[in-house]
Design a protein around this motif. Structure first.
Motif, short mmCIF file in Angstrom:
data_model
loop_
_atom_site.label_atom_id
_atom_site.label_comp_id
_atom_site.label_asym_id
_atom_site.label_seq_id
_atom_site.Cartn_x
_atom_site.Cartn_y
_atom_site.Cartn_z
N GLY A 56 25.05 6.15 46.89
CA GLY A 56 24.40 5.59 48.07
C GLY A 56 23.10 4.90 47.73
O GLY A 56 22.79 3.83 48.25
N LYS A 57 22.32 5.51 46.84
CA LYS A 57 21.05 4.90 46.43
C LYS A 57 21.28 3.58 45.72
O LYS A 57 20.55 2.62 45.91
CB LYS A 57 20.27 5.86 45.53
N PHE A 58 22.32 3.54 44.88
CA PHE A 58 22.64 2.30 44.16
C PHE A 58 22.92 1.17 45.14
O PHE A 58 22.37 0.08 45.04
CB PHE A 58 23.85 2.52 43.23
N HIS A 59 23.80 1.43 46.12
CA HIS A 59 24.17 0.37 47.07
C HIS A 59 23.04 0.06 48.05
O HIS A 59 22.90 -1.09 48.48
CB HIS A 59 25.47 0.71 47.77
N ALA A 60 22.22 1.04 48.39
CA ALA A 60 21.05 0.76 49.23
C ALA A 60 20.10 -0.17 48.48
O ALA A 60 19.55 -1.11 49.06
CB ALA A 60 20.35 2.06 49.60
N ASN A 61 19.92 0.08 47.20
CA ASN A 61 19.06 -0.78 46.38
C ASN A 61 19.63 -2.19 46.27
O ASN A 61 18.90 -3.18 46.42
CB ASN A 61 18.89 -0.18 44.98
N GLN A 62 20.93 -2.31 46.05
CA GLN A 62 21.55 -3.63 45.95
C GLN A 62 21.45 -4.37 47.28
O GLN A 62 21.20 -5.57 47.32
CB GLN A 62 23.01 -3.49 45.51
N GLY A 63 21.64 -3.66 48.39
CA GLY A 63 21.51 -4.27 49.71
C GLY A 63 20.08 -4.75 49.97
O GLY A 63 19.86 -5.82 50.54
N LEU A 64 19.10 -3.94 49.54
CA LEU A 64 17.70 -4.34 49.69
C LEU A 64 17.38 -5.56 48.84
O LEU A 64 16.68 -6.48 49.30
CB LEU A 64 16.78 -3.17 49.32
N ILE A 65 17.89 -5.60 47.63
CA ILE A 65 17.69 -6.77 46.76
C ILE A 65 18.26 -8.02 47.43
O ILE A 65 17.63 -9.07 47.44
CB ILE A 65 18.31 -6.54 45.37
N LEU A 66 19.46 -7.90 47.99
CA LEU A 66 20.08 -9.04 48.66
C LEU A 66 19.25 -9.48 49.87
O LEU A 66 19.04 -10.67 50.08
CB LEU A 66 21.50 -8.70 49.09
N LEU A 67 18.77 -8.53 50.66
CA LEU A 67 17.95 -8.85 51.82
C LEU A 67 16.66 -9.57 51.40
O LEU A 67 16.31 -10.61 51.96
CB LEU A 67 17.61 -7.58 52.61
N LEU A 68 15.97 -9.03 50.40
CA LEU A 68 14.73 -9.65 49.93
C LEU A 68 14.98 -11.03 49.33
O LEU A 68 14.21 -11.96 49.55
CB LEU A 68 14.02 -8.74 48.93
N PHE A 69 16.07 -11.16 48.58
CA PHE A 69 16.43 -12.46 48.02
C PHE A 69 16.65 -13.49 49.14
O PHE A 69 16.14 -14.61 49.06
CB PHE A 69 17.71 -12.35 47.17
N SER A 70 17.38 -13.09 50.18
CA SER A 70 17.67 -14.04 51.25
C SER A 70 16.40 -14.43 52.01
O SER A 70 16.24 -15.59 52.39
CB SER A 70 18.72 -13.50 52.20
N ILE A 71 15.47 -13.49 52.19
CA ILE A 71 14.21 -13.80 52.88
C ILE A 71 13.33 -14.71 52.04
O ILE A 71 12.87 -15.76 52.51
CB ILE A 71 13.47 -12.51 53.27
N VAL A 72 13.11 -14.33 50.79
CA VAL A 72 12.23 -15.11 49.91
C VAL A 72 12.80 -16.50 49.65
O VAL A 72 12.09 -17.50 49.74
CB VAL A 72 11.98 -14.35 48.58
N ALA A 73 14.09 -16.56 49.36
CA ALA A 73 14.71 -17.87 49.10
C ALA A 73 14.72 -18.74 50.35
O ALA A 73 14.52 -19.95 50.27
CB ALA A 73 16.13 -17.68 48.58
N SER A 74 14.91 -18.14 51.51
CA SER A 74 14.90 -18.90 52.76
C SER A 74 13.52 -19.50 53.04
O SER A 74 13.41 -20.66 53.43
CB SER A 74 15.34 -18.00 53.91
N VAL A 75 12.48 -18.69 52.84
CA VAL A 75 11.12 -19.19 53.05
C VAL A 75 10.80 -20.31 52.06
O VAL A 75 10.28 -21.37 52.43
CB VAL A 75 10.09 -18.04 52.95
N ALA A 76 11.14 -20.08 50.78
CA ALA A 76 10.89 -21.10 49.76
C ALA A 76 11.66 -22.38 50.05
O ALA A 76 11.12 -23.49 49.92
CB ALA A 76 11.26 -20.55 48.38
N LEU A 77 12.90 -22.24 50.47
CA LEU A 77 13.71 -23.41 50.78
C LEU A 77 13.19 -24.14 52.01
O LEU A 77 13.21 -25.37 52.07
CB LEU A 77 15.17 -22.99 50.97
N SER A 78 12.69 -23.40 52.98
CA SER A 78 12.10 -24.02 54.18
C SER A 78 10.88 -24.85 53.81
O SER A 78 10.70 -25.97 54.29
CB SER A 78 11.69 -22.96 55.19
N ILE A 79 10.03 -24.28 52.97
CA ILE A 79 8.82 -25.01 52.53
C ILE A 79 9.22 -26.25 51.74
O ILE A 79 8.70 -27.35 51.98
CB ILE A 79 7.91 -24.08 51.71
N LEU A 80 10.16 -26.08 50.82
CA LEU A 80 10.59 -27.20 49.98
C LEU A 80 11.21 -28.31 50.81
O LEU A 80 10.87 -29.49 50.64
CB LEU A 80 11.57 -26.72 48.92
N THR A 81 12.10 -27.98 51.72
CA THR A 81 12.74 -29.02 52.53
C THR A 81 11.74 -29.63 53.52
O THR A 81 11.85 -30.81 53.85
CB THR A 81 13.97 -28.49 53.29
#
Length: 136
Positions: A56-81
Protein backbone atom coordinates in the motif's frame (compact mmCIF):
# COMPACT_ATOMS: atom_id res chain seq x y z
CA UNK A 1 13.41 -18.24 -13.90
CA UNK A 2 12.01 -14.72 -14.20
CA UNK A 3 13.83 -11.70 -12.81
CA UNK A 4 12.68 -8.26 -11.68
CA UNK A 5 13.46 -5.48 -14.17
CA UNK A 6 13.94 -3.05 -11.28
CA UNK A 7 16.31 -4.84 -8.92
CA UNK A 8 17.29 -8.07 -10.65
CA UNK A 9 15.86 -10.26 -7.90
CA UNK A 10 14.26 -13.52 -8.93
CA UNK A 11 10.47 -13.36 -9.09
CA UNK A 12 8.74 -15.90 -6.88
CA UNK A 13 6.67 -18.32 -9.00
CA UNK A 14 4.17 -18.76 -6.15
CA UNK A 15 3.40 -15.07 -5.57
CA UNK A 16 4.59 -13.40 -8.76
CA UNK A 17 6.11 -10.68 -6.56
CA UNK A 18 9.71 -9.66 -7.23
CA UNK A 19 10.29 -8.27 -3.77
CA UNK A 20 9.63 -10.52 -0.77
CA UNK A 21 9.37 -7.49 1.52
CA UNK A 22 6.05 -6.59 -0.13
CA UNK A 23 4.47 -9.49 1.71
CA UNK A 24 3.36 -11.63 -1.21
CA UNK A 25 0.19 -11.16 -3.17
CA UNK A 26 -2.09 -8.53 -1.61
CA UNK A 27 -5.76 -9.25 -0.97
CA UNK A 28 -8.53 -7.78 -3.12
CA UNK A 29 -8.93 -4.76 -0.82
CA UNK A 30 -5.22 -4.01 -1.09
CA UNK A 31 -5.33 -4.30 -4.87
CA UNK A 32 -8.42 -2.09 -5.16
CA UNK A 33 -7.03 0.67 -2.95
CA UNK A 34 -3.67 0.46 -4.73
CA UNK A 35 -5.44 0.95 -8.06
CA UNK A 36 -7.41 3.92 -6.71
CA UNK A 37 -4.18 5.55 -5.48
CA UNK A 38 -3.47 6.70 -9.03
CA UNK A 39 -6.64 8.81 -9.26
CA UNK A 40 -5.26 12.18 -8.18
CA UNK A 41 -5.94 13.11 -4.58
CA UNK A 42 -6.90 9.51 -3.72
CA UNK A 43 -3.19 8.62 -3.45
CA UNK A 44 -3.60 8.45 0.35
CA UNK A 45 -6.31 5.76 0.23
CA UNK A 46 -3.97 2.74 0.68
CA UNK A 47 -2.48 4.48 3.73
CA UNK A 48 -5.92 4.76 5.33
CA UNK A 49 -7.25 1.31 4.47
CA UNK A 50 -4.07 -0.70 5.07
CA UNK A 51 -1.56 1.68 6.68
CA UNK A 52 1.17 -0.82 7.54
CA UNK A 53 1.52 -2.78 4.31
CA UNK A 54 4.57 -2.01 2.20
CA UNK A 55 2.45 -2.77 -0.88
CA UNK A 56 0.00 0.00 0.00
CA UNK A 57 2.81 2.41 0.83
CA UNK A 58 4.49 1.67 -2.50
CA UNK A 59 1.36 2.47 -4.51
CA UNK A 60 0.50 5.49 -2.35
CA UNK A 61 3.98 6.83 -3.09
CA UNK A 62 3.64 6.16 -6.82
CA UNK A 63 0.21 7.84 -6.84
CA UNK A 64 1.65 10.87 -5.02
CA UNK A 65 4.53 11.08 -7.51
CA UNK A 66 2.03 11.01 -10.38
CA UNK A 67 -0.12 13.71 -8.74
CA UNK A 68 2.88 15.99 -8.10
CA UNK A 69 4.20 15.39 -11.62
CA UNK A 70 0.86 16.35 -13.15
CA UNK A 71 0.61 19.53 -11.02
CA UNK A 72 4.19 20.70 -11.57
CA UNK A 73 4.20 19.86 -15.28
CA UNK A 74 0.81 21.52 -15.76
CA UNK A 75 1.96 24.75 -14.11
CA UNK A 76 5.22 24.73 -16.09
CA UNK A 77 3.38 24.04 -19.33
CA UNK A 78 0.88 26.82 -18.60
CA UNK A 79 3.68 29.32 -18.06
CA UNK A 80 5.53 28.14 -21.16
CA UNK A 81 2.49 28.26 -23.43
CA UNK A 82 1.53 31.64 -21.94
CA UNK A 83 4.93 33.03 -22.87
CA UNK A 84 5.01 31.37 -26.29
CA UNK A 85 1.45 32.49 -27.09
CA UNK A 86 2.86 35.83 -28.22
CA UNK A 87 4.95 34.15 -30.93
CA UNK A 88 2.53 33.38 -33.79
CA UNK A 89 3.39 29.90 -35.08
CA UNK A 90 5.44 28.59 -32.14
CA UNK A 91 2.78 29.62 -29.64
CA UNK A 92 0.07 27.85 -31.58
CA UNK A 93 2.20 24.70 -31.89
CA UNK A 94 2.95 24.76 -28.16
CA UNK A 95 -0.75 24.84 -27.36
CA UNK A 96 -1.86 22.37 -30.03
CA UNK A 97 0.92 19.81 -29.49
CA UNK A 98 2.23 20.20 -25.94
CA UNK A 99 -1.06 20.07 -24.03
CA UNK A 100 -2.45 16.97 -25.75
CA UNK A 101 0.94 15.23 -25.43
CA UNK A 102 1.09 16.07 -21.71
CA UNK A 103 -2.49 14.84 -21.23
CA UNK A 104 -1.81 11.58 -23.05
CA UNK A 105 1.41 10.94 -21.10
CA UNK A 106 -0.31 11.61 -17.78
CA UNK A 107 -3.27 9.40 -18.72
CA UNK A 108 -1.00 6.53 -19.84
CA UNK A 109 0.98 6.71 -16.59
CA UNK A 110 -2.28 6.67 -14.62
CA UNK A 111 -3.54 3.61 -16.52
CA UNK A 112 -0.23 1.79 -16.01
CA UNK A 113 -0.39 2.53 -12.28
CA UNK A 114 -3.99 1.37 -12.00
CA UNK A 115 -3.17 -1.87 -13.82
CA UNK A 116 -0.10 -2.46 -11.63
CA UNK A 117 -2.06 -1.80 -8.45
CA UNK A 118 -5.03 -3.93 -9.48
CA UNK A 119 -2.89 -6.89 -10.53
CA UNK A 120 -0.62 -6.95 -7.49
CA UNK A 121 2.53 -5.69 -9.21
CA UNK A 122 5.05 -3.34 -7.62
CA UNK A 123 6.67 -1.90 -10.73
CA UNK A 124 7.50 1.80 -10.59
CA UNK A 125 5.86 4.10 -13.11
CA UNK A 126 7.90 4.64 -16.28
CA UNK A 127 9.93 7.89 -16.43
CA UNK A 128 8.87 9.25 -13.02
CA UNK A 129 8.39 6.29 -10.68
CA UNK A 130 11.97 6.09 -9.46
CA UNK A 131 12.50 9.83 -8.92
CA UNK A 132 11.34 10.20 -5.32
CA UNK A 133 10.23 8.22 -2.30
CA UNK A 134 7.97 10.38 -0.17
CA UNK A 135 6.19 7.61 1.74
CA UNK A 136 8.36 5.03 3.45
Amino acid sequence: ATYCDTCGAQVSPETGMPHPEYGGVPDSTGKATAALAYLGILFFLPLVVQPVTPYGKFHANQGLILLLFSIVASVALSILTGILAFIPIIGWLAIVIAWPAFSIITFVLMVIGIINGATGKTAPLPLIGRLFTFIR
